[in-house]
Design an enzyme around this catalytic site. Sequence first.
Site, PDB file in Angstrom:
ATOM      1  N   ASP A 172     -11.660  -4.521  -0.402  1.00 17.64           N
ATOM      2  CA  ASP A 172     -11.891  -5.986  -0.001  1.00 17.64           C
ATOM      3  C   ASP A 172     -13.470  -6.992  -0.345  1.00 17.64           C
ATOM      4  OD1 ASP A 172     -10.254  -7.592   2.823  1.00 17.64           O
ATOM      5  OD2 ASP A 172     -11.978  -8.414   2.115  1.00 17.64           O
ATOM      6  N   ASN A 177      -2.848  -8.678   9.796  1.00 12.60           N
ATOM      7  CA  ASN A 177      -2.225  -9.961  10.046  1.00 12.60           C
ATOM      8  C   ASN A 177      -1.246 -10.740   9.580  1.00 12.60           C
ATOM      9  OD1 ASN A 177      -5.134 -10.465  11.272  1.00 12.60           O
ATOM     10  ND2 ASN A 177      -5.959 -10.912   9.788  1.00 12.60           N
ATOM     11  N   HIS A 201      -0.266  -7.292   3.933  1.00 13.46           N
ATOM     12  CA  HIS A 201      -1.405  -6.320   3.668  1.00 13.46           C
ATOM     13  C   HIS A 201      -2.457  -5.387   4.897  1.00 13.46           C
ATOM     14  CE1 HIS A 201      -2.393  -9.968   3.907  1.00 13.46           C
ATOM     15  NE2 HIS A 201      -3.754  -9.580   4.752  1.00 13.46           N
ATOM     16  N   GLN A 207      -4.456 -15.086   8.630  1.00 17.43           N
ATOM     17  CA  GLN A 207      -4.111 -14.167   8.133  1.00 17.43           C
ATOM     18  C   GLN A 207      -4.073 -15.537   6.656  1.00 17.43           C
ATOM     19  OE1 GLN A 207       0.563 -13.617   7.003  1.00 17.43           O
ATOM     20  NE2 GLN A 207       0.115 -12.772   4.890  1.00 17.43           N
ATOM     21  N   HIS A 266      -4.725  -3.903   6.395  1.00 14.41           N
ATOM     22  CA  HIS A 266      -7.303  -3.967   6.448  1.00 14.41           C
ATOM     23  C   HIS A 266      -7.295  -2.519   7.391  1.00 14.41           C
ATOM     24  CE1 HIS A 266      -8.045  -7.992   5.816  1.00 14.41           C
ATOM     25  NE2 HIS A 266      -6.599  -8.027   6.597  1.00 14.41           N
TER      26      HIS A 266
END
Length: 139
Positions: A34, A89, A102, A96, A104
């Site tokens: 990230d 999310n 995705h 989101q 995390h």
Amino acid sequence: MATTDPDCIFCKIASGEIGARVVHRDEHAIAFLDMAPWHEGHTVVVPRRHVKDVLDEPTALAEIAPAVSATAKLLVDRLGADGINVLSNAGEVAGQTVFHLHVHLVPRYAAEPGIGALVQQRDPGDLDAVLARLTNGQL
Ligand code: 5GP
Ligand code: ZN
């Protein structure tokens, strides 16, 4: 359902059109650091095809599950994390911001424990050094 969205940043990363610090990949998924990490080694795992979120399509999460597990183990083994948060999310109301599914993976360290210390603005640090520890320059 389209398999790619030309306006989607994670589709562009999955196709290689836009660069990312990739730490793991398989047939169905790609995992990359990230750019705004909550803790050192914060990684997102995304399906190669465009799926909006976990609510959008019933098999997508299962499809990327092997990559989620492999990447979580990589983060703990290589970075010496003491634990890990796994989070996805779905929807703007849930926070989101990128509308391509995705997961995390947030490595957690004993020095900063607890759920309250999960999401923080912080200096991203040296992302290339973290990448090298995770991949030995092999991806
Ligand atoms: P969300 O808020 O949608 O759950 O998470 C999106 C995440 O993607 C954020 O943590 C954000 O920092 C990360 N992100 C957004 N755009 C990019 C990008 O272009 N490259 C990388 N590496 N991460 C991104
Ligand atoms: Zn996409």
